[in-house]
Design a protein around this motif. Sequence first.
Motif, PDB file in Angstrom:
ATOM      1  N   GLU A  97       0.939  -1.091  -0.013  1.00  0.00           N
ATOM      2  CA  GLU A  97      -0.039  -0.095   0.140  1.00  0.00           C
ATOM      3  C   GLU A  97       0.877   1.218  -0.045  1.00  0.00           C
ATOM      4  N   PRO A 100       3.652   1.190  -3.966  1.00  0.00           N
ATOM      5  CA  PRO A 100       3.138   0.761  -4.817  1.00  0.00           C
ATOM      6  C   PRO A 100       3.776  -0.105  -6.100  1.00  0.00           C
ATOM      7  N   ASP A 394       2.773   6.118  -0.117  1.00  0.00           N
ATOM      8  CA  ASP A 394       1.536   6.081  -0.757  1.00  0.00           C
ATOM      9  C   ASP A 394       0.423   5.533   0.250  1.00  0.00           C
ATOM     10  N   ARG A 396      -3.921   4.204   0.858  1.00  0.00           N
ATOM     11  CA  ARG A 396      -5.522   4.177   0.487  1.00  0.00           C
ATOM     12  C   ARG A 396      -6.198   3.837   1.676  1.00  0.00           C
ATOM     13  N   HIS A 401      -6.919   8.396  -1.711  1.00  0.00           N
ATOM     14  CA  HIS A 401      -5.450   7.939  -2.270  1.00  0.00           C
ATOM     15  C   HIS A 401      -4.474   9.094  -2.201  1.00  0.00           C
ATOM     16  N   THR A 404      -2.900  10.407  -5.063  1.00  0.00           N
ATOM     17  CA  THR A 404      -3.504  11.247  -6.035  1.00  0.00           C
ATOM     18  C   THR A 404      -3.733  12.750  -5.447  1.00  0.00           C
TER      19      THR A 404
END
Length: 477
Positions: A97, A100, A394, A396, A401, A404
């Motif tokens: 996670e 990535p 990173d 989620r 996210h 993003t």
Amino acid sequence: MTVTTDVLIVGAGPTGLALAVDLARHGVAAVVAERGPRLFPGSRGKGLQPRTLEVLEDLGVLPRVLASGGPYPPNMIWRDGERLGEQRMFDAAEPTEAEPHGVPWMLPQWRTQEVLYDRLRELGGEVLFGREAVGLEQDADGVTVSFASGEPVRARYVVAADGGRSAVRRLVGIGMTGETLDPAPALVADLRLTGLDREHWHVFPPADGSGDGFLALCPLAGTDDFQLVANFPDGTAPDPSLDGVRKLVASRTHLAPDLITQVRWASDFRPRAALADRFRAGRVFLTGDAAHVHSPAGGQGLNTSIQDAYNLAWKLAAVLAGTADESLLDTYEEERRPNAAEMLGLTTSVHRGETRRGRETQQLDLGYRTSSLSLDTRPGLPDTALTAGDRAPDGRREGVHLFTQFRGPHWTLLTVGVAGDLPALDIPTVRLTAYEAYGTGVFLIRPDGYVGWAGATPKGLPDYAAGLGPALGAGID
């Protein structure tokens, strides 16, 4: 007539193109001048490390990179026309996670350049081809570069991205210190051939006592080509012609000469490691191979170079916009030169067979903890804790996210497990109740995806932001 611009980038390799793309999305006017008549045509650097894939995602080209390349195949070791078995070139790692991309992605350098060039043109940029830099004059307000043909360019800043034999580096008088890692010449070439499968990287070690060198043939993902790499321990000058390559392959493998149908590109070299004495001379900056030259063995040269561009772009943009003091540009050399030196040590160690390709070569653990831009106000953190200067993971979580949210030329404020009011910052803000990759705290994420400031509470954050300038190109009020 003299062309004027904010930034002149000399060199349209992966470094120069990545820098141009990043500057374009910051709204900075830049000119890219390339000595050659077109983009570099060879494979050369073909491995994109996990951290570089994250950078390319931020630049908006990752889908094209993934669609154009492929994973590295296992090595197949050959002896006397027989397969001896498979070997993995690097330690495999599963994506997580927080990280990535677990392993490198193969994409020939020429294709990486095409992807970045296409992105640059989408953003309104272009490259001036056939422009060989031959003169450079700088003053308090800018730099004027003259070319063997075409009009001069006047820019507020110039960035050298013109390779290991950088004309710009020589014009500003910056030395380069290094060593030849192997006195034996080597040959790299892009070939078309038949007679080998494309599921393996075919390796042909020299027979004991033969005096021959090493030869390998790697199928280049996303193409019909193979990349040949061979060395010549007896000092023989490589012959890059079709006939010369056919004779070489036939002498060291079981393949018949006529199975080599085409040589699309070839170059000879001697593996070298070198580091520029400085990365800046006034308004001129060195990036990529102009600043550091690596052995190809560790797969770090192109990756370190793209990350030079990623570090420099947002700083140039902030200074040009008047939202940061020019002293911010001093942090480019402060952060990138030690990083490049560390990667040079790693590639040299891999070249000599002392280090295996693995976690270290992924570049996910590289950061800027000792940088003057990194400030963590939380006392007593263990060495393993995420801290200022580290790559921002990173994730989620809670419908968010993180990559993003971080994507784009802005700073991002992230809180994890911290309630209460936050300073009025005109930047995107993300609040999470928990995420173990960050621990607990308040984190200010830089435009290049590293933690700039961290604290248990927002106390001290406004002072940090004010010390960097009124907005740092990202709207910090």
